[in-house]
Design a protein around this motif. Sequence first.
Motif, PDB file in Angstrom:
ATOM      1  N   ARG A  10       6.615  -2.761  -6.731  1.00 45.46           N
ATOM      2  CA  ARG A  10       5.330  -3.453  -6.885  1.00 45.46           C
ATOM      3  C   ARG A  10       4.343  -2.434  -7.443  1.00 45.46           C
ATOM      4  NH1 ARG A  10       4.269  -8.408  -3.602  1.00 45.46           N
ATOM      5  NH2 ARG A  10       2.086  -7.914  -3.912  1.00 45.46           N
ATOM      6  N   PRO A  11       3.606  -2.792  -8.497  1.00 37.80           N
ATOM      7  CA  PRO A  11       2.687  -1.826  -9.120  1.00 37.80           C
ATOM      8  C   PRO A  11       1.471  -1.539  -8.243  1.00 37.80           C
ATOM      9  CG  PRO A  11       2.469  -3.975 -10.148  1.00 37.80           C
ATOM     10  CD  PRO A  11       3.611  -4.092  -9.184  1.00 37.80           C
ATOM     11  N   ALA A  12       0.829  -0.416  -8.544  1.00 33.37           N
ATOM     12  CA  ALA A  12      -0.317   0.006  -7.728  1.00 33.37           C
ATOM     13  C   ALA A  12      -1.585  -0.782  -8.038  1.00 33.37           C
ATOM     14  CB  ALA A  12      -0.569   1.498  -7.938  1.00 33.37           C
ATOM     15  N   THR A 159       8.235   7.548   2.267  1.00 33.53           N
ATOM     16  CA  THR A 159       8.060   8.804   1.537  1.00 33.53           C
ATOM     17  C   THR A 159       6.862   8.761   0.607  1.00 33.53           C
ATOM     18  OG1 THR A 159      10.455   9.149   1.579  1.00 33.53           O
ATOM     19  CG2 THR A 159       9.205  10.388  -0.077  1.00 33.53           C
ATOM     20  N   HIS A 160       6.078   9.846   0.654  1.00 28.94           N
ATOM     21  CA  HIS A 160       5.037  10.041  -0.358  1.00 28.94           C
ATOM     22  C   HIS A 160       5.698  10.694  -1.561  1.00 28.94           C
ATOM     23  CE1 HIS A 160       1.299  12.405  -1.828  1.00 28.94           C
ATOM     24  NE2 HIS A 160       1.419  11.257  -2.463  1.00 28.94           N
ATOM     25  N   MET A 297       6.229   5.708  -1.886  1.00 28.64           N
ATOM     26  CA  MET A 297       4.852   5.365  -2.233  1.00 28.64           C
ATOM     27  C   MET A 297       4.430   6.346  -3.335  1.00 28.64           C
ATOM     28  SD  MET A 297       4.217   2.910  -0.037  1.00 28.64           S
ATOM     29  CE  MET A 297       2.459   2.698  -0.247  1.00 28.64           C
ATOM     30  N   ALA A 298       4.460   5.894  -4.575  1.00 29.44           N
ATOM     31  CA  ALA A 298       4.122   6.770  -5.709  1.00 29.44           C
ATOM     32  C   ALA A 298       2.623   6.665  -5.976  1.00 29.44           C
ATOM     33  CB  ALA A 298       4.949   6.398  -6.933  1.00 29.44           C
ATOM     34  N   ILE A 299       1.871   7.329  -5.111  1.00 27.40           N
ATOM     35  CA  ILE A 299       0.403   7.323  -5.188  1.00 27.40           C
ATOM     36  C   ILE A 299      -0.093   8.738  -4.883  1.00 27.40           C
ATOM     37  CG2 ILE A 299       0.157   4.896  -4.547  1.00 27.40           C
ATOM     38  CD1 ILE A 299      -0.426   5.784  -1.681  1.00 27.40           C
ATOM     39  N   ASP A 300      -1.309   9.053  -5.340  1.00 27.73           N
ATOM     40  CA  ASP A 300      -1.866  10.397  -5.102  1.00 27.73           C
ATOM     41  C   ASP A 300      -0.830  11.467  -5.471  1.00 27.73           C
ATOM     42  OD1 ASP A 300      -4.211   9.227  -4.063  1.00 27.73           O
ATOM     43  OD2 ASP A 300      -3.264   9.016  -2.100  1.00 27.73           O
ATOM     44  N   VAL A 319       1.250   4.877  -9.296  1.00 26.84           N
ATOM     45  CA  VAL A 319       2.283   4.063  -9.954  1.00 26.84           C
ATOM     46  C   VAL A 319       2.561   2.795  -9.149  1.00 26.84           C
ATOM     47  CG1 VAL A 319       4.682   4.015 -10.756  1.00 26.84           C
ATOM     48  CG2 VAL A 319       3.321   6.108 -10.998  1.00 26.84           C
ATOM     49  N   GLY A 320       2.870   2.953  -7.859  1.00 31.12           N
ATOM     50  CA  GLY A 320       3.143   1.777  -7.045  1.00 31.12           C
ATOM     51  C   GLY A 320       4.123   2.060  -5.927  1.00 31.12           C
TER      52      GLY A 320
END
Length: 334
Positions: A10-12, A159-160, A297-300, A319-320
């Motif tokens: 799912r996109p951010a 996971t971050h 979690m592809a963020i920060d 990314v999301g």
Amino acid sequence: MPEKSPVYFRPARSYSQDTGLVASMLAAFDAAGFPDMIHRHDVVAIKVHCGEWDNTSYLRPVYARTLADRVKELGGRPFVTDTITLPYSARASRASALDILITAERNGYSSAVLGCPFIVADGYTGRDDVRVELPEGYILKEAYVAAGIASADVLIALTHFKGHGIGMMGGSMKNLGIGCQSRRGKHNVHMGGHQLYSVGMSAEFHPEKCKGRLGCDRWELCEACCPWGLFHVSDTGITWEQERCTSCLGHLGVNVSCGVVGRPSAAAWEVTNAAIADACLAVVKVVGRDRVGFINMAIDIAPQCDCVNFSDTAMVPNVGVFASRDPVAIDAAA
Ligand code: SF4
Ligand code: SF4
């Protein structure tokens, strides 16, 4: 040709509560079939990186809290967990259970916030582990998985996804291959004591660059940063008992920036990454292949791991959310 593992995404970008990151994480969790893994009364470990002291890009606890609530709805008994460090830094704040609990609570990882216990999975000094045989391992033939994680019925690796100094990226495989290993398990992955492939033992040493006690105001920290006392600073120089190094990386941030201890060999880098994959496999084996789920979690997405005590700006926009049963597929997708 092996079948490809599905990865759900799912996109951010978000325009409503239904498309925000919390909702997207739950949507990915459901789409990947994770609810089917959790049976009534199952103990479910939610493995996070609780973040180093003063790191600000680690995952906010709201994601773990939301997953814990979802696990409870499904009849499971969740706990959120992390392991102690080697220590990896002279100023590490997670090198014992006492320290990591204080740091985790400051970062918001407490039972009051999470609605379930926060447990240090490998015990007070990182010695509580389960040995896993790895005859199929590429580098490692055994691994040492934190007992709190090895004993769980189900593991959700929350996971971050970000950069990492050794792995280049810190994703699901690193969350298991390092983050679920006990202290000796982490030494094992870092090839502690190996003449060629140890991250510490293969590092270049340039004693001629040392200014000694008379010229460096960090000399006391330089000696104290090594748990084994392997650095000896004189008035004008330094010696290092490198042959006794266990690769705990306690000297990072002290005598690397002055150029005295250099980079490990390229081979050590490559071997450590392969060992991370082996140790990741050990965790999947001990918990059970059909009882481990991965969320990235592809963020920060900062360049450094959440292990450092600062956070740089993100390299790319958020990314999301990704979810999969396959740690290789999810990291490749992210
Ligand atoms: S190695 Fe670097 S930090 Fe240590 S005493 Fe020498 S100059 Fe200072
Ligand atoms: S010299 Fe080796 S044992 Fe000592 S702090 Fe550095 S990595 Fe750890």
